[in-house]
Design a protein around this motif. Structure first.
Motif, short mmCIF file in Angstrom:
data_model
loop_
_atom_site.label_atom_id
_atom_site.label_comp_id
_atom_site.label_asym_id
_atom_site.label_seq_id
_atom_site.Cartn_x
_atom_site.Cartn_y
_atom_site.Cartn_z
N PHE A 162 21.35 0.89 10.87
CA PHE A 162 20.69 0.23 12.17
C PHE A 162 19.75 -0.90 11.84
O PHE A 162 19.34 -1.71 12.76
N ARG A 163 19.61 -1.25 10.37
CA ARG A 163 18.89 -2.52 10.08
C ARG A 163 19.79 -3.52 9.83
O ARG A 163 19.29 -4.71 9.54
N HIS A 164 21.19 -3.44 10.05
CA HIS A 164 22.04 -4.65 9.78
C HIS A 164 22.07 -5.56 10.92
O HIS A 164 22.70 -6.68 10.83
N VAL A 217 12.43 -13.73 8.35
CA VAL A 217 12.27 -13.07 7.01
C VAL A 217 12.17 -11.74 7.12
O VAL A 217 11.50 -11.10 7.87
N HIS A 218 12.82 -11.24 5.98
CA HIS A 218 12.74 -9.58 5.59
C HIS A 218 12.38 -9.54 4.16
O HIS A 218 13.15 -10.24 3.37
N VAL A 219 11.47 -8.97 3.91
CA VAL A 219 11.19 -8.39 2.54
C VAL A 219 12.33 -7.67 1.77
O VAL A 219 12.72 -8.23 0.71
N SER A 220 12.86 -6.65 2.19
CA SER A 220 13.82 -6.00 1.73
C SER A 220 15.13 -6.72 2.08
O SER A 220 15.38 -7.44 3.16
N ASN A 221 16.40 -6.17 1.37
CA ASN A 221 17.74 -6.60 1.93
C ASN A 221 18.13 -5.68 2.78
O ASN A 221 18.59 -4.41 2.45
N ILE A 272 9.09 -15.83 11.36
CA ILE A 272 8.69 -14.31 11.81
C ILE A 272 9.50 -13.30 10.90
O ILE A 272 10.69 -13.61 10.66
N ASN A 273 8.48 -12.28 10.65
CA ASN A 273 9.17 -11.12 10.13
C ASN A 273 8.98 -10.04 11.06
O ASN A 273 7.91 -9.51 11.29
N PRO A 274 9.79 -9.79 11.99
CA PRO A 274 9.86 -8.84 13.31
C PRO A 274 9.52 -7.32 13.02
O PRO A 274 9.44 -6.71 13.89
N ALA A 275 9.84 -7.02 11.73
CA ALA A 275 9.77 -5.73 11.16
C ALA A 275 10.66 -5.01 12.24
O ALA A 275 12.10 -5.31 12.39
N ALA A 276 10.44 -3.81 12.46
CA ALA A 276 11.44 -2.76 13.23
C ALA A 276 11.71 -3.61 14.51
O ALA A 276 12.94 -3.32 14.96
N LYS A 331 0.74 -1.31 -0.03
CA LYS A 331 -0.05 -0.02 0.30
C LYS A 331 0.82 1.28 -0.06
O LYS A 331 0.45 2.38 -0.39
N ARG A 332 2.19 1.17 0.58
CA ARG A 332 3.05 2.36 0.63
C ARG A 332 4.26 1.90 0.25
O ARG A 332 4.57 0.64 0.48
N GLN A 333 5.43 2.61 -0.38
CA GLN A 333 6.65 2.36 -0.59
C GLN A 333 7.04 1.10 -1.36
O GLN A 333 7.60 0.21 -1.05
N PRO A 334 6.09 1.00 -2.40
CA PRO A 334 6.34 -0.37 -3.24
C PRO A 334 7.78 -0.18 -3.98
O PRO A 334 8.12 -1.63 -4.12
N THR A 339 12.97 -6.21 14.93
CA THR A 339 14.05 -7.12 14.70
C THR A 339 15.20 -6.40 15.35
O THR A 339 16.23 -7.00 15.86
N HIS A 340 15.25 -5.09 15.11
CA HIS A 340 16.60 -4.49 15.44
C HIS A 340 16.64 -3.60 17.06
O HIS A 340 17.53 -3.01 17.28
N THR A 341 15.33 -4.01 17.64
CA THR A 341 15.38 -3.33 19.01
C THR A 341 14.91 -4.30 20.09
O THR A 341 15.22 -4.21 21.28
O1 CA2 Z 1 12.21 -5.54 5.09
C1 CA2 Z 1 11.50 -6.28 5.88
O2 CA2 Z 1 10.80 -7.09 5.92
C2 CA2 Z 1 11.76 -5.32 7.03
O3 CA2 Z 1 11.48 -6.19 8.16
C3 CA2 Z 1 10.40 -4.31 6.96
C4 CA2 Z 1 10.38 -3.41 8.48
C5 CA2 Z 1 11.81 -2.52 8.41
O4 CA2 Z 1 11.83 -2.18 9.67
C6 CA2 Z 1 12.96 -3.84 8.71
O5 CA2 Z 1 13.98 -3.09 8.85
C7 CA2 Z 1 12.83 -4.63 7.57
C8 CA2 Z 1 9.36 -2.39 8.19
C9 CA2 Z 1 7.94 -2.86 7.69
C10 CA2 Z 1 7.10 -1.55 7.13
O6 CA2 Z 1 6.48 -2.23 6.23
C11 CA2 Z 1 5.92 -1.18 5.37
C12 CA2 Z 1 5.35 -1.70 4.19
C13 CA2 Z 1 4.83 -0.53 3.40
C14 CA2 Z 1 4.62 0.76 3.71
C15 CA2 Z 1 5.54 1.14 4.56
C16 CA2 Z 1 5.90 0.18 5.58
#
Ligand code: CA2
Length: 146
Positions: free
Chosen positions: A111-113, A100-104, A74-78, A18-21, A80-82
């Protein structure tokens, strides 16, 4: 025997697609869930798929998984780093944990490393887009089939 796997997703992943494609692609979390459920069905796996923006809810699901789940993806999203708290909860779970992380994350801000969760994870998948969840599901089936 049906094996139960939890797929847990951390904060803001409800915005996937929905955001940041340019970073996270166009697939939504509902698309991710559907793809994981198709793989699970083909392998006789029952799935519990959750997302939360609250750290304690993710921790509570890890505790719930202790009651009978075979593995956690698990994708712990943020978090992960905290989150030492999430790491501690995962340490109390006996089965395989895949991160799992969607992005590299290694190509992004320093701070994401670092990931607290990686210390507990059998494996980490990053940078394969939402296909990373499919790959984690396939790996989980291998680990559970032993
Ligand atoms: O790459 C990933 O999957 C992350 O876990 C995604 C987290 C980020 O904090 C990690 O460093 C890496 C962020 C998830 C937020 O997802 C969004 C998706 C669309 C628009 C905004 C945020």
């Amino acid at each position: 025997m049906t094996r139960l796997v939890y797929i847990l997703n951390g904060p803001n992943l409800n915005l996937l697609g929905k955001r940041q494609p340019e970073i996270y692609g166009h697939a939504t979390l509902a698309d991710v869930e559907a793809a994981c459920r198709a793989i699970a069905a083909a392998h006789g796996i029952e799935l519990r798929f959750h997302q939360s923006n609250r750290e304690y809810e993710l921790i509570d699901w890890v505790h719930e998984a202790r009651e009978g789940a075979a593995g956690i993806i698990i994708n712990p999203a943020a978090f992960t780093h905290t989150s030492v708290a999430l790491l501690d909860a995962l340490h109390a779970f006996d089965g395989p944990v895949l991160e799992v992380h969607v992005s590299n994350v290694h190509q992004r801000e320093p701070f994401r490393h670092h990931s607290y969760v990686s210390q507990r994870a059998e494996g980490v998948i990053a940078g394969f887009g939402v296909q990373g969840y499919d790959l984690a599901m396939l790996r989980m089936t291998t680990l559970l089939e032993g």
